[in-house]
Enzyme design. Structure first.
Site, PDB file in Angstrom:
ATOM      1  CB  VAL A 179      -0.948  -0.011   1.229  1.00 32.09           C
ATOM      2  CG1 VAL A 179      -1.462   1.375   1.515  1.00 32.09           C
ATOM      3  CG2 VAL A 179      -2.111  -0.957   0.981  1.00 32.09           C
ATOM      4  CB  VAL A 180       2.012   3.573  -2.446  1.00 36.57           C
ATOM      5  CG1 VAL A 180       2.849   4.850  -2.449  1.00 36.57           C
ATOM      6  CG2 VAL A 180       2.862   2.386  -2.859  1.00 36.57           C
ATOM      7  CD  GLU A 237      -7.118   1.506  -7.758  1.00 36.20           C
ATOM      8  OE1 GLU A 237      -8.155   0.913  -7.440  1.00 36.20           O
ATOM      9  OE2 GLU A 237      -6.964   2.070  -8.849  1.00 36.20           O
ATOM     10  CG  PHE A 240      -4.444  10.334 -12.607  1.00 37.34           C
ATOM     11  CD1 PHE A 240      -4.166   9.216 -13.369  1.00 37.34           C
ATOM     12  CD2 PHE A 240      -4.524  10.188 -11.225  1.00 37.34           C
ATOM     13  CE1 PHE A 240      -3.970   7.983 -12.774  1.00 37.34           C
ATOM     14  CE2 PHE A 240      -4.344   8.958 -10.621  1.00 37.34           C
ATOM     15  CZ  PHE A 240      -4.060   7.850 -11.393  1.00 37.34           C
ATOM     16  CE  LYS A 292      -9.874  10.581 -16.852  1.00 33.35           C
ATOM     17  NZ  LYS A 292      -9.236  10.701 -15.530  1.00 33.35           N
ATOM     18  N   GLY A 300     -39.700  24.454   0.291  1.00 29.13           N
ATOM     19  CA  GLY A 300     -40.462  25.285  -0.643  1.00 29.13           C
ATOM     20  C   GLY A 300     -39.971  26.722  -0.716  1.00 29.13           C
ATOM     21  CD  GLU A 302     -38.154  24.878  -3.845  1.00 31.05           C
ATOM     22  OE1 GLU A 302     -38.964  25.698  -3.367  1.00 31.05           O
ATOM     23  OE2 GLU A 302     -38.394  23.674  -3.954  1.00 31.05           O
TER      24      GLU A 302
HETATM   25  C1  LIG Z   1     -11.011   9.622  -5.952  1.00 33.62           C
HETATM   26  C2  LIG Z   1     -10.135   8.784  -6.815  1.00 33.62           C
HETATM   27  C3  LIG Z   1      -9.874   9.198  -8.092  1.00 33.62           C
HETATM   28  C4  LIG Z   1      -9.084   8.406  -8.927  1.00 33.62           C
HETATM   29  N1  LIG Z   1      -8.865   8.853 -10.189  1.00 33.62           N
HETATM   30  C5  LIG Z   1      -8.132   8.105 -11.024  1.00 33.62           C
HETATM   31  C6  LIG Z   1      -7.908   8.532 -12.351  1.00 33.62           C
HETATM   32  O1  LIG Z   1      -8.332   9.615 -12.742  1.00 33.62           O
HETATM   33  N2  LIG Z   1      -7.216   7.724 -13.170  1.00 33.62           N
HETATM   34  C7  LIG Z   1      -6.716   6.531 -12.744  1.00 33.62           C
HETATM   35  O2  LIG Z   1      -6.086   5.838 -13.531  1.00 33.62           O
HETATM   36  N3  LIG Z   1      -6.883   6.110 -11.483  1.00 33.62           N
HETATM   37  C8  LIG Z   1      -7.588   6.862 -10.616  1.00 33.62           C
HETATM   38  N4  LIG Z   1      -7.798   6.424  -9.338  1.00 33.62           N
HETATM   39  C9  LIG Z   1      -7.236   5.150  -8.912  1.00 33.62           C
HETATM   40  C10 LIG Z   1      -5.954   5.246  -8.042  1.00 33.62           C
HETATM   41  O3  LIG Z   1      -5.800   6.475  -7.464  1.00 33.62           O
HETATM   42  C11 LIG Z   1      -4.723   4.962  -8.828  1.00 33.62           C
HETATM   43  O4  LIG Z   1      -4.793   3.685  -9.383  1.00 33.62           O
HETATM   44  C12 LIG Z   1      -3.423   5.084  -8.038  1.00 33.62           C
HETATM   45  O5  LIG Z   1      -2.351   4.954  -8.898  1.00 33.62           O
HETATM   46  C13 LIG Z   1      -3.307   4.064  -6.931  1.00 33.62           C
HETATM   47  O6  LIG Z   1      -2.155   4.356  -6.191  1.00 33.62           O
HETATM   48  P1  LIG Z   1      -2.028   4.008  -4.645  1.00 33.62           P
HETATM   49  O7  LIG Z   1      -0.595   4.080  -4.320  1.00 33.62           O
HETATM   50  O8  LIG Z   1      -2.878   4.854  -3.841  1.00 33.62           O
HETATM   51  O9  LIG Z   1      -2.558   2.522  -4.604  1.00 33.62           O
HETATM   52  P2  LIG Z   1      -2.686   1.537  -3.377  1.00 33.62           P
HETATM   53  O10 LIG Z   1      -4.105   1.476  -2.985  1.00 33.62           O
HETATM   54  O11 LIG Z   1      -1.722   1.909  -2.318  1.00 33.62           O
HETATM   55  O12 LIG Z   1      -2.224   0.167  -4.059  1.00 33.62           O
HETATM   56  C14 LIG Z   1      -2.871  -0.299  -5.190  1.00 33.62           C
HETATM   57  C15 LIG Z   1      -2.483  -1.739  -5.594  1.00 33.62           C
HETATM   58  O13 LIG Z   1      -1.192  -1.804  -6.172  1.00 33.62           O
HETATM   59  C16 LIG Z   1      -0.411  -2.836  -5.570  1.00 33.62           C
HETATM   60  N5  LIG Z   1       0.968  -2.379  -5.537  1.00 33.62           N
HETATM   61  C17 LIG Z   1       1.386  -1.142  -5.197  1.00 33.62           C
HETATM   62  N6  LIG Z   1       2.717  -1.054  -5.352  1.00 33.62           N
HETATM   63  C18 LIG Z   1       3.127  -2.252  -5.781  1.00 33.62           C
HETATM   64  C19 LIG Z   1       4.397  -2.778  -6.132  1.00 33.62           C
HETATM   65  N7  LIG Z   1       5.481  -2.041  -6.053  1.00 33.62           N
HETATM   66  N8  LIG Z   1       4.458  -4.042  -6.538  1.00 33.62           N
HETATM   67  C20 LIG Z   1       3.361  -4.814  -6.620  1.00 33.62           C
HETATM   68  N9  LIG Z   1       2.137  -4.355  -6.299  1.00 33.62           N
HETATM   69  C21 LIG Z   1       2.032  -3.104  -5.896  1.00 33.62           C
HETATM   70  C22 LIG Z   1      -1.033  -2.967  -4.200  1.00 33.62           C
HETATM   71  O14 LIG Z   1      -0.763  -4.206  -3.619  1.00 33.62           O
HETATM   72  C23 LIG Z   1      -2.484  -2.720  -4.468  1.00 33.62           C
HETATM   73  O15 LIG Z   1      -3.100  -3.884  -4.896  1.00 33.62           O
HETATM   74  C24 LIG Z   1      -8.568   7.186  -8.464  1.00 33.62           C
HETATM   75  C25 LIG Z   1      -8.830   6.778  -7.161  1.00 33.62           C
HETATM   76  C26 LIG Z   1      -9.599   7.555  -6.335  1.00 33.62           C
HETATM   77  C27 LIG Z   1      -9.868   7.108  -4.945  1.00 33.62           C
END
Ligand SMILES: Cc1cc2nc3c(=O)[nH]c(=O)nc-3n(C[C@H](O)[C@H](O)[C@H](O)COP(=O)(O)OP(=O)(O)OC[C@H]3O[C@@H](n4cnc5c(N)ncnc54)[C@H](O)[C@@H]3O)c2cc1C
Ligand code: FES
Ligand code: FES
Length: 1347
Positions: A273-274, A278, A352, A438, A1096, A1278
């Site tokens: 988790v970074v 997700e 993004f 996009k 209203g 309204e």
């Molecule tokens: C409000 C919101 C808006 C978003 N908008 C977009 C958007 O516009 N476009 C888009 O593409 N995505 C979007 N996302 C999705 C998300 O933000 C992205 O996918 C982001 O890159 C996830 O990064 P994170 O570090 O928070 O993921 P995390 O939740 O920390 O990790 C995600 C997954 O990756 C795996 N992982 C992480 N690092 C590694 C590693 N080094 N090796 C193996 N596995 C790894 C983890 O195990 C986990 O399964 C959005 C999400 C939210 C909540």
């Protein structure tokens, strides 16, 4: 689990400068939970829990030891795990300023610029702005735009927030310097004081502006609190291998690669988790459980971004913010041709998510998540970047990110024990081009519908393709490439090749008509449209080498983005006369009385009430079926969990009392036999806290037997004859059949208007406290109707109303959604509280709120209209069908109100109106700002424009011909008195320079092939007042204390509309004292009884009169003292009266309305009076994608004599933006079996900051007065909402231009509401859309249906 050697198992971090050391932390807690529940810092709000609204924004600060500087990041506390805070500093809204000490300029400016209404979003917006200033004390307007991408506000319409915060920018400073240099009148602009940037600025008389910027406290960045020295001096926390064990989850934070690889070997199923953006969403919404979490953010190789010989190496855990900064530097440093992929990445990052997500989310996570709509994957895959994978036993290996990387839905070739350690993005060369696109529902902070990347390399300095690779998201369960387009190698880049590419794409990108996501035709068309954009862009680039590639100048509009916005605005209102006493606050734009508390996070909302020692949290168990028999309910597993106390259900309700609505008895408190919709409450778990209660609620097992029919759409209801009454309403005036026979023209048509989610930022919440004696209870509820709530509770609980005190301090938005629906959660909470004799708290999750409480009614409307050769409407027969959901609620009233507004602002002499309330298996729809009128008015306007199209006339001319005027009589026999419709219309045409603009729009459309502009002017006439007489009453209580302070109470709920502020202003005028002496605590049924629901738009009309009367009584009683001592002070008169034993408290009552309407007989007066307005709107659309931008809006609104122009402008702008959302952006998507796919901000798109019109002007009609409401004012909540439809009609105008250009009949298309990007694109028929056919209904199971 083998014992792992850790350096630390105690969480240490700083909050607002205070060190927190906690060895009892649960890794499942988010930072938001910790702040609110463990530290009692409730300024940070929960609006969605999924990173989509920004209400939880806080600032995270860390010391960057490599660059030796402190970094500040805005983050979503709702997603950040509290364990990820180790060694970091958090600043919340409470940490930057307070009303008790000193406001921070960021707090002061949003408040003073009228940038808060309900205030629930405000702390998050304040913290986004604060973080921006900490990083760049002189931001640019562009910085402001980007900063707010992740914040939503449902009330203000954003304009005032931008207006207030503009004053921090470089641009503003320049103008100010110009002012000083050029003297009083100068501003550094050739336009002098006419300069658009000075509207509402410093050159006007301070009385003529809504706020005076010169009063703002200057911002001094050197005064900010310091970063905790301990974190800067020592790196001890950064070096600690942190392991925190919770009940179900263990958190590891290794500090070197070896530790990480070892962990991954030991726990192959562990989640890395970074940013948790997700995983956090998966855990919350998909109920995933990950027992081992590894946070790899302190491993140098995983976060570093470095240059290599061939490009850039990006550590997999590097965040998007860091990547963006790094790549931007590279783009500036290196020749353009080397950095084309970098540019695509950076450009894409602008679209993004929001800044909060980009601050913490990582590129590696984005890849590994493998979302089919990832925005990064198409770029990386089209360019076949290299991924570096590592494992403990097999070391490093490199793989290419191509079509083979994903093996299935979110699965990859990466082995369980492996991690992704880095991504290598190559440099490009002068013959390689990369473009990415996009398309989403909303441009900012939205997930893609389809995205694409095109990577083409040419033979050196030619137009011969040497390699081509394209990738698409949103077309399959994974990101896909198009292998067939690779066959274009060797061909020249021209239109024949383009056609070939189109053919290959069609073959490589099949889409099942019922595929998840729906929008078959749109998504198919987008694949070609986005490729075509790349074709145009690359053609333009190639011209420098290959001059014979000639693209038409008009075609460049397919490449360019919309023009950047200027954020111009002006507000015109009547200024109080100079003779008005300074103490008299009435009609002055004073700020909302809670504005400073909103901005500091001190304003207390229902869920902010401090925890009671013995309280329980209630989490609901709701139906997951649309129509089914409940076979069994088994809470045993849930009840066995630690911390779980009770399962409340129908068995806890006395016989015959299990109803939320005793009038109709069609809605149960707890469903125990048949469920008729998803989201119906079956029971609730009571547990010690929210996390446990929710977990346990998910463990309650329910068995169902599906029942038929499942009626979801209005169409289904018509087919099954499923109505509450058939017909529910009918109005006939004149002989419409005769008119149809005799009229020169008759047209028939139909329209559909989708529903709308209230999306008040504060979800439904309640806190019930049983008292120790006499069965008394206190109910703190976020309700618009405290009395109605008490009246519903009393019979169910079996206690008298005098023992129930319902208290409402403020709401974080209501919009009608907290009228009847508030009882749905208050009843179970009260039943449980009384049963267990313990306080019970409940606040719905965003998802629950959406599914359980319904929203605005979708309408299907069929019309037949007769008119003469000029376009004068002679008669109409209109049928209204509204989708009510499973219970009647207020649906019949909504239908009636809609039908009374069937004409909008037009005089239609003969009508036949029929209304049908459709009973379906959807959640029960309810009141929503406008109460059915916007839907009916939309049909009226559609009908009018249909006639205009038929007669080939400008709709503006036709509106003018039919517009209401003084003395006209509506079909329900109400004469229009003091009708200002024509005046508003004319002023709107004039101030918007409509006819001049029309020329400019036509010119633009001639010069641009793929961008078209459109224009519309829309009127509105809105009836005010409840047609049911008993509702038109109000009470007030005024208590004057011996120090002269006044406590004012009345029956109206403050939900952001500024009611308490206006009431205090009314009292200020009556009592002739300044507002500072008057205070309102809350609305409480033990202070003012039997109050009418705040609804209203008549809150100030009714309560204002009651307040006025109460104050006048006090004034009368004090008159002798004032007469005896005219030079004395208010305090002296009060004191004297007290010593003379004069009562200084009184009530005021208002109830004598002279109107009311009987639908059966058609007798009586329907409305108290009318509000009028008009709006002119100009838009631009991208005909290839369906994207749009609102260029300008000009509103003229008759608000009578405004009680507070600052608040009323805010109401107009907020209503406009909510209407714009309704008609253009906000689409509720349902499956054929009734599942709502749009349950939160991730999928349901409200207008965001990026949707503010480029120019947004509001004028309040001058010289208007209203004898029928308090101090000549008019209701305002309204009436302006329908003006938001001017956007959709302007879009329609632009589509006509596009269709004409493409050789299609300009008017032969339907545009249902909301006019989403999908509907706009499909209506812009062209040679791309014509390649596809909408699949025939009945040949497949659609993913979604039109409800
Ligand atoms: C409000 C919101 C808006 C978003 N908008 C977009 C958007 O516009 N476009 C888009 O593409 N995505 C979007 N996302 C999705 C998300 O933000 C992205 O996918 C982001 O890159 C996830 O990064 P994170 O570090 O928070 O993921 P995390 O939740 O920390 O990790 C995600 C997954 O990756 C795996 N992982 C992480 N690092 C590694 C590693 N080094 N090796 C193996 N596995 C790894 C983890 O195990 C986990 O399964 C959005 C999400 C939210 C909540
Ligand atoms: S509550 Fe965190 S973003 Fe909405
Ligand atoms: S003021 Fe922004 S949501 Fe209410």
């Amino acid at each position: 689990m083998e014992e792992l050697k850790s350096d630390c198992s105690v969480l240490v971090f700083f909050v607002n400068g205070k060190k927190i050391v906690d060895n009892q932390v649960d890794p499942e807690w988010t930072l938001l939970f910790y702040l609110r529940n463990k530290l009692g810092l409730c300024g940070t709000k929960l609006g969605c829990g999924e990173g989509g609204c920004g209400a939880c924004t806080v600032m995270l600060s860390k010391y960057d030891r490599i660059n030796k500087k402190i970094r500040h990041l805005p983050i979503n506390a709702c997603l950040a795990p509290v364990c990820s805070m180790h060694g970091l500093a958090v600043t919340t809204v409470e940490g930057i300023g307070s009303t008790r000490t000193k406001l921070h300029p960021v707090q002061e400016r949003i408040a003073k610029s009228h940038g808060t209404q309900c205030g629930f979003c405000t702390p998050g917006i304040v913290m986004s702005m604060y973080t921006l200033l900490r990083n760049s004390p002189k931001p640019t307007m562009k910085d402001l735009e980007v900063t707010f991408q992740g914040n939503l506000c449902r009330c203000t319409g954003y304009r005032p927030i931008m207006e207030g915060y503009k004053t921090f920018t470089e641009e503003w400073e320049l103008i100010q310097n110009g002012n000083r240099l050029n003297g009083e009148q100068g501003n550094g602009c050739a336009m002098g004081d006419k300069c658009c940037k000075l509207q509402n600025g410093t050159t006007k008389d301070p009385e003529e502006v809504l706020f005076n910027r010169n009063e703002f406290t200057p911002y001094d960045s050197s005064q900010e609190p310091i970063f905790p020295p301990e974190l800067k001096i020592s790196d001890q926390y950064d070096k600690q291998y942190l392991v925190i064990k919770g009940k179900t989850v263990t958190w590891f934070r290794p500090v070197n690669l070896e530790q990480l690889l070892q962990l991954k070997k030991q726990f192959p199923d562990a989640k890395l988790v970074v940013g948790n953006t997700e995983v956090g969403v998966e855990v919350k919404f998909k109920q995933m459980v990950y027992p081992v979490i590894i946070q790899p953010v302190l491993i140098p190789e995983m976060v570093a971004i470095t240059n290599t010989e061939k490009g850039v190496r990006i550590g997999a855990s590097a965040t998007f913010t860091d990547i963006e900064t790094y790549l931007k530097n590279e783009i500036n440093r290196l020749p353009e041709e080397k950095t084309r992929i970098f540019k695509s990445v950076v450009d894409m990052l602008n679209w993004f998510a929001g800044k909060q997500i980009r601050s913490v989310g990582a590129l590696g996570s984005n890849i590994m998540t493998g979302s089919p709509i990832s925005d990064m994957l198409p770029i990386l895959m089209a360019n076949e970047v290299t991924l570096e994978l590592q494992s403990r036993d097999n070391g490093k290996r490199e793989v290419i990110l191509d079509g083979n990387f994903f093996t299935g839905y979110r699965t990859t070739i990466v082995k369980p024990e492996e991690i992704l350690s880095a991504i290598y993005i190559p440099y490009t060369n002068s013959d390689r081009y990369c473009y990415a696109y996009k398309q989403a529902r909303r441009r900012e902070d939205d997930i893609a519908i389809v995205n694409a990347a095109v990577n083409v390399t040419f033979e050196p300095k030619t137009d011969i393709i040497s390699d081509i690779n394209v990738a698409f998201g949103g077309m399959s369960y994974k990101t896909v490439t198009s292998p067939k387009t690779r066959q274009l190698k060797g061909l020249p880049w021209n239109r024949q090749t383009l056609e070939l590419a189109f053919a290959h794409l069609q073959e490589d990108l099949p889409l099942d008509p019922g595929a998840p996501g729906g929008m078959y035709l749109y998504r198919k068309s987008l694949t070609l449209s986005l490729f075509f954009k790349a074709f145009l862009a690359i053609s333009a680039d190639l011209q420098k080498y290959v001059p014979h590639i000639n693209i038409d100048k008009r075609e460049l509009s397919g490449i360019t983005s919309f023009e950047p916005k200027e954020y111009k605005s002006a507000q015109y209102f009547t200024v109080v006369p100079k003779t008005q006493e300074k103490s008299d606050a009435l009609q002055r734009p004073i700020v909302h009385i809670s504005a400073y508390k909103h901005a500091t996070g001190e304003a207390v909302y229902c869920d902010d009430i401090p925890l009671y020692e013995n309280e329980l949290y209630l989490a609901f168990v709701t139906s997951t079926k649309s129509h089914a028999k409940i076979l069994s309910v088994d809470p045993s597993e849930a009840l066995a969990m630690d911390g779980v106390d009770y399962f409340v259900s129908a068995k806890d309700v006395a016989e015959g009392k299990n109803f939320t609505n005793f009038m109709h008895r069609d809605e149960k408190i707890f469903y125990d036999d048949i469920v008729t919709s998803q989201g119906q409450i079956i029971g609730g778990i009571l547990a010690t806290d929210q996390i446990i209660a929710r977990k346990a609620a998910r463990k309650v097992k329910i068995e169902y037997e599906d029942l038929q029919p499942v009626i979801i759409t209005i169409d289904d209801a018509i087919k099954h004859n499923s109505y509450f009454k058939n017909p529910d309403r009918m109005v006939v005036k004149g002989d419409v059949e005769k008119v149809f026979q005799e009229a020169p023209h008759v047209l028939e048509g139909e329209c559909h208007i989708g529903g709308q989610e209230h999306f008040y930022l504060e979800t439904q919440s309640v806190f019930v406290v049983p008292k120790k004696e006499d069965e008394e209870i206190e109910v703190y509820s976020a309700t618009q109707g405290p009395t109605q709530l008490a009246e519903t509770l009393a019979p169910v609980l079996g206690i008298q109303l005098n023992k129930i005190a319902v208290k409402t301090k403020r709401l974080g938005g209501g919009f009608g959604g907290k009228e009847l629906k508030a009882v749905r959660i208050a009843l179970p909470a009260a039943i449980a509280a009384m049963k267990l004799n313990r306080p019970v708290r409940c606040m719905l999750d965003r998802e629950e709120d959406t599914v359980m409480t319904g929203g605005r009614h979708p309408f299907y409307i069929k019309y037949k209209v007769a008119f003469n050769n000029d376009g004068k409407i002679l008669g109409a027969h209109v049928k209204y069908y509204n989708n009510c959901g499973y219970s009647i609620d207020v649906s019949s009233l909504v239908l009636g109100h809609a039908m009374t507004h069937s004409q909008n602002a037009y005089d239609i002499p003969v009508v036949r109106l029929e209304g049908y309330t459709c009973k379906t298996n959807l959640p029960s729809n309810t009141a929503f700002r406008g109460f059915g009128c916007p839907q009916a008015m939309f049909a009226a306007e559609t009908m009018l424009q249909h006639i205009a199209d038929y007669l080939k006339k400008d709709p503006v001319k036709l509106s003018e011909l039919n517009l209401y005027k003084e003395g006209d009589v509506t079909f329900y026999n109400q004469k229009l008195v003091n009708c200002t419709m024509q005046k508003c219309w004319k002023e709107c045409l004039q101030s918007s320079k409509y006819f001049e603009r029309r020329q400019q729009v036509d010119n633009f459309n001639r010069e641009n092939r793929y961008k078209k502009r459109g224009l519309s002017v829309i009127p509105t006439t809105y009836g005010i007042g409840f047609p049911v007489p008993f509702l038109n009453q109000a009470g007030a209580l005024v208590l004057v204390y011996t120090d002269g302070s006044v406590l004012l109470s009345h029956g109206g709920v403050e939900m952001g509309q500024g009611l308490h502020t206006k009431m205090i202003q009314v009292a200020s005028r009556c009592l002739e004292i300044p507002v500072e002496k008057i205070h309102t605590v809350d609305v409480s049924t033990d202070k003012v009884p039997n109050t009418t629901m705040t609804a209203g738009s008549v809150g100030s009309d009714l309560n204002g009169m009651a307040v006025m009367r109460a104050c006048n009584t006090i004034k009368e009683r004090l008159k002798p003292y004032k007469d005896a001592n005219p030079k004395g002070t208010w305090e002296e008169w009060v004191k004297k009266a007290y010593f003379d034993r004069v009562s200084l408290s009184t009530t005021g009552y208002f109830g004598e309305s002279d109107y009311g309407y009987n639908w059966e007989t058609g007798e009586g007066q329907m409305h108290n009076y009318f509000s009028y307005g008009a709006a002119c709107c100009e838009v631009e659309i991208d005909t290839l994608t369906g994207d749009h931008q609102v260029r300008s809006v000009e509103i003229v609104m008759d608000v009578g004599e405004s009680l507070n122009p600052g608040i009323d402008v805010g109401q107009i702008e907020g209503a406009f933006m909510q209407g714009y959302g309704l008609f253009v952006l906000e689409e509720l998507v349902y499956s054929p079996s009734g599942t709502n796919y749009t349950r939160g901000p991730g999928t349901y798109k409200l207008p965001g900051f990026g949707n503010i019109p480029g120019e947004f002007n509001v004028s309040m009609l001058k010289g208007s007065s209203n004898p029928r409401a308090v101090y000549s004012s008019k209701a305002i909540g309204e009436p302006p909402l329908f003006l938001g439809s001017s956007v959709v009609f302007a879009i329609k105008d632009a589509i006509k231009a596009a269709r004409k250009e493409n050789g299609y009949d300009p008017t032969d298309f339907k545009l249902y509401s909301p006019a989403t990007s999908a509907r706009i694109r499909v209506a812009c028929q062209d040679n791309i859309t014509s390649k596809f056919e909408e699949p025939e209904l009945g040949t497949y199971v659609p993913w979604n249906v039109l409800v």
